[in-house]
Design an enzyme around this catalytic site. Structure first.
Site, PDB file in Angstrom:
ATOM      1  N   ASP A  13      47.468  41.148  43.602  1.00  0.00           N
ATOM      2  CA  ASP A  13      46.240  41.723  44.163  1.00  0.00           C
ATOM      3  C   ASP A  13      46.326  43.237  44.349  1.00  0.00           C
ATOM      4  O   ASP A  13      45.754  43.799  45.282  1.00  0.00           O
ATOM      5  CB  ASP A  13      45.894  41.053  45.514  1.00  0.00           C
ATOM      6  CG  ASP A  13      45.857  39.544  45.381  1.00  0.00           C
ATOM      7  OD1 ASP A  13      45.285  39.066  44.404  1.00  0.00           O
ATOM      8  OD2 ASP A  13      46.430  38.856  46.250  1.00  0.00           O
ATOM      9  N   LYS A  16      44.952  45.419  39.622  1.00  0.00           N
ATOM     10  CA  LYS A  16      45.291  45.616  38.196  1.00  0.00           C
ATOM     11  C   LYS A  16      44.063  45.497  37.319  1.00  0.00           C
ATOM     12  O   LYS A  16      43.942  46.171  36.306  1.00  0.00           O
ATOM     13  CB  LYS A  16      46.325  44.563  37.735  1.00  0.00           C
ATOM     14  CG  LYS A  16      47.650  44.650  38.450  1.00  0.00           C
ATOM     15  CD  LYS A  16      48.587  43.550  38.003  1.00  0.00           C
ATOM     16  CE  LYS A  16      48.178  42.171  38.467  1.00  0.00           C
ATOM     17  NZ  LYS A  16      48.234  41.932  39.909  1.00  0.00           N
ATOM     18  N   GLY A  40      43.213  36.292  39.316  1.00  0.00           N
ATOM     19  CA  GLY A  40      41.755  36.393  39.329  1.00  0.00           C
ATOM     20  C   GLY A  40      41.327  37.784  39.694  1.00  0.00           C
ATOM     21  O   GLY A  40      41.909  38.407  40.571  1.00  0.00           O
ATOM     22  N   HIS A  41      40.358  38.293  38.991  1.00  0.00           N
ATOM     23  CA  HIS A  41      39.760  39.548  39.424  1.00  0.00           C
ATOM     24  C   HIS A  41      38.301  39.613  39.006  1.00  0.00           C
ATOM     25  O   HIS A  41      37.885  38.948  38.079  1.00  0.00           O
ATOM     26  CB  HIS A  41      40.546  40.761  38.941  1.00  0.00           C
ATOM     27  CG  HIS A  41      40.825  40.749  37.477  1.00  0.00           C
ATOM     28  ND1 HIS A  41      42.081  40.513  36.970  1.00  0.00           N
ATOM     29  CD2 HIS A  41      40.017  40.930  36.426  1.00  0.00           C
ATOM     30  CE1 HIS A  41      42.023  40.551  35.663  1.00  0.00           C
ATOM     31  NE2 HIS A  41      40.784  40.802  35.305  1.00  0.00           N
ATOM     32  N   GLN A 223      49.646  38.312  38.787  1.00  0.00           N
ATOM     33  CA  GLN A 223      50.401  38.277  40.046  1.00  0.00           C
ATOM     34  C   GLN A 223      51.128  39.620  40.231  1.00  0.00           C
ATOM     35  O   GLN A 223      50.627  40.634  39.780  1.00  0.00           O
ATOM     36  CB  GLN A 223      51.392  37.100  40.114  1.00  0.00           C
ATOM     37  CG  GLN A 223      50.712  35.743  40.282  1.00  0.00           C
ATOM     38  CD  GLN A 223      50.216  35.157  38.976  1.00  0.00           C
ATOM     39  OE1 GLN A 223      50.946  35.071  38.008  1.00  0.00           O
ATOM     40  NE2 GLN A 223      48.965  34.751  38.933  1.00  0.00           N
TER      41      GLN A 223
HETATM   42  P1  IMP Z   1      51.182  29.525  42.617  1.00  0.00           P
HETATM   43  O1  IMP Z   1      51.264  30.632  41.621  1.00  0.00           O
HETATM   44  O2  IMP Z   1      49.794  28.937  42.733  1.00  0.00           O
HETATM   45  O3  IMP Z   1      52.232  28.484  42.411  1.00  0.00           O
HETATM   46  O4  IMP Z   1      51.472  30.154  44.079  1.00  0.00           O
HETATM   47  C1  IMP Z   1      52.755  30.642  44.446  1.00  0.00           C
HETATM   48  C2  IMP Z   1      52.623  31.884  45.342  1.00  0.00           C
HETATM   49  O5  IMP Z   1      52.104  32.968  44.574  1.00  0.00           O
HETATM   50  C3  IMP Z   1      51.659  31.715  46.524  1.00  0.00           C
HETATM   51  O6  IMP Z   1      52.161  32.480  47.609  1.00  0.00           O
HETATM   52  C4  IMP Z   1      50.377  32.330  46.036  1.00  0.00           C
HETATM   53  O7  IMP Z   1      49.553  32.782  47.084  1.00  0.00           O
HETATM   54  C5  IMP Z   1      50.908  33.471  45.197  1.00  0.00           C
HETATM   55  N1  IMP Z   1      49.999  33.873  44.121  1.00  0.00           N
HETATM   56  C6  IMP Z   1      49.764  33.232  42.957  1.00  0.00           C
HETATM   57  N2  IMP Z   1      48.889  33.907  42.213  1.00  0.00           N
HETATM   58  C7  IMP Z   1      48.565  35.018  42.908  1.00  0.00           C
HETATM   59  C8  IMP Z   1      47.730  36.128  42.634  1.00  0.00           C
HETATM   60  O8  IMP Z   1      47.111  36.261  41.567  1.00  0.00           O
HETATM   61  N3  IMP Z   1      47.666  37.081  43.617  1.00  0.00           N
HETATM   62  C9  IMP Z   1      48.372  36.994  44.763  1.00  0.00           C
HETATM   63  N4  IMP Z   1      49.181  35.975  45.062  1.00  0.00           N
HETATM   64  C10 IMP Z   1      49.282  34.994  44.133  1.00  0.00           C
END
Ligand code: IMP
Length: 445
Positions: A13, A16, A40-41, A223
């Site tokens: 977040d 990007k 997501g954006h 991420q």
């Molecule tokens: P997962 O990727 O859904 O398995 O989540 C694992 C961790 O990564 C969690 O703490 C999520 O909140 C974090 N996370 C996954 N994708 C994002 C993102 O795009 N932005 C911020 N945090 C993310």
């Protein structure tokens, strides 16, 4: 020609999406290499809003082709939904969007397992996005994954059966039996295979054909580096490699194909989900950053945890990725503060750390040590010239550069594309300046 990797240096977040969108006119293709629709954006483009999770924002630029690389995990319905939204808005997608046959499919059992596990973990949960990301990467590593190219295979039933057995037994043990039958899944997968087929390619060959044709490629990380499965704050991480190495394994190009790395950082820190966060602001200041910065997850709507800029953690990410230059986003969110703390070290039981401690239990107990910068208490929203930034804002930028050891070449002062300061101060950004449309370059220092 130059190929550039753009990635986040915090816990995701970082903004990007806007930076990639701003850079797109300089590139012939944009490639994603890891993650899935947990990213997501929202991109504003010619007065339209697009919520993109899988498809790079390059798709909104007619000059860019897009590739979803083999390192990604793709939920077919999420892909079709995004596609439909783009086509309904008149974006020409077909013939410009390519998806690696080797990317793994996120199927409904993985989503069910992701959610059931989080419930079972209770207060110790990771706080995943519940999109089935972790279980799908796990199946891939266990050689039980189903790749997009396998969805139409004659072996599909056998492959599905193995997945269903594996996930079904874990779900049963968690007291939440699999809700979908093998036959339903089989039918759904065959239908997806047909609809996906026009987009599927050998991702690495597709990418190399662009490189051979001297088209510049932007590699887009999802991420953030601190969520990297190998280098991040394990186990509170995602299941892929957002860091630079992931761009090679996740697309099939050698390291020398990437000519520079641009790291994106937000002017303060946020984190979604569980895990240590030294300096998390649990008071009114945190609430202010969250509301002024609109810090709510684009995928799940969850409020993001907020804190001041954490040099200790970002310094690590600069090193892992070989960051040559930085893009600093949301500087305007700090406009109202009289003083702005920067976390320059951690303290733990009398020990001072300038790098993140190895032991996660020590990390979880670290307290931030701050250095205080004067605030500027004036609006920087929409500033496009570095010289026009208040002196204190310039000092904040310079201090971050000194602490991180990399120059800030882009500063975002608002969500709109025009609300950007560009300072081409490295060889790579000099190249970028030459590629970008005239109205961008005009604003350069
Ligand atoms: P997962 O990727 O859904 O398995 O989540 C694992 C961790 O990564 C969690 O703490 C999520 O909140 C974090 N996370 C996954 N994708 C994002 C993102 O795009 N932005 C911020 N945090 C993310």
């Amino acid at each position: 020609m130059a190929n550039v990797l753009v990635l986040g240096l915090q816990w995701g977040d970082e903004g990007k999406g806007k930076i990639v969108d701003w850079l797109c006119p300089a590139f012939g293709a944009v490639v994603r290499y890891q993650g899935g629709h947990n990213a997501g954006h929202t991109v504003r483009f010619e007065d339209q809003h697009f919520a993109l999770r899988l498809i790079p924002s390059g798709i909104l630029h007619a000059s860019c082709d897009c590739l979803l690389g083999n390192g990604m995990v793709v939920e077919p319905e999420a892909f079709f939904e995004e596609l439909a939204g783009l086509e309904a808005a008149g974006v020409k997608v077909r013939g410009r969007l390519f998806v690696s046959r080797r990317a793994h499919a996120i199927l409904p059992p993985a989503v069910e397992l992701d959610r059931a596990r989080e419930v079972a973990l209770g207060p110790g949960r990771v706080g995943t996005t519940g999109r089935g990301i972790g279980p799908t990467y796990e199946l891939k590593a266990a050689r039980l994954g189903i790749r997009l190219g396998d969805l139409g295979s004659s072996r599909l039933e056998e492959l599905l059966n193995r997945q269903v057995q594996r996930i079904g037994s874990e779900l049963a043990a968690l007291g939440s039996p699999l809700s979908v039958s093998l036959q339903t899944l089989l039918k759904q997968c065959r239908e997806w295979a047909e609809r996906l087929e026009p987009f599927l390619v050998d991702g690495s060959r597709q990418l190399h054909s662009w490189l051979d044709a001297q088209r510049s490629v932007l590699f887009e990380g999802a991420q953030g580096s601190l969520l990297d499965i190998d280098h991040g704050t394990y186990p509170f991480v995602t299941s892929s490699n957002p860091t630079a190495g992931g761009a090679c394994t996740g697309t099939g190009v050698p390291p020398r194909a990437i000519h520079g790395v641009l790291g994106v950082v937000k002017a303060y820190t946020t984190r979604v989900g569980g895990g240590p966060f030294p300096g998390e602001l649990l008071d009114g200041v945190g609430d202010y950053l969250r509301s002024r910065g609109n810090e709510f997850g684009t995928v799940t709507g969850r409020p993001r945890r907020c804190g001041w800029f954490d040099v200790v953690a970002v310094r690590e990410a600069v090193r892992w990725n070989g960051v040559e230059a930085l893009a600093l986003t949301k500087l305007d969110v700090l406009d109202a503060f009289e003083t702005i703390p920067i976390c320059v070290a951690y303290r733990w039981r009398g020990t001072r750390f300038e790098l993140v401690p190895d032991d996660p239990e020590v990390f979880a107990e670290c307290e931030p040590e701050y250095e205080w910068c004067p605030g500027w208490r004036t609006s920087t929203v929409g500033t496009v010239d570095y010289d026009r930034l208040p002196e204190a804002a310039q000092r904040y930028v310079v201090r971050l550069e000194e602490l991180l050891g990399a120059p800030v070449v882009l500063i975002s002062t608002g969500p709109r594309r025009e609300e950007t300061i560009f300072r081409p101060r490295t060889e790579l950004t000099g190249w970028l300046e030459g590629q970008l449309p005239r109205h961008y370059a005009k604003r350069a220092l």
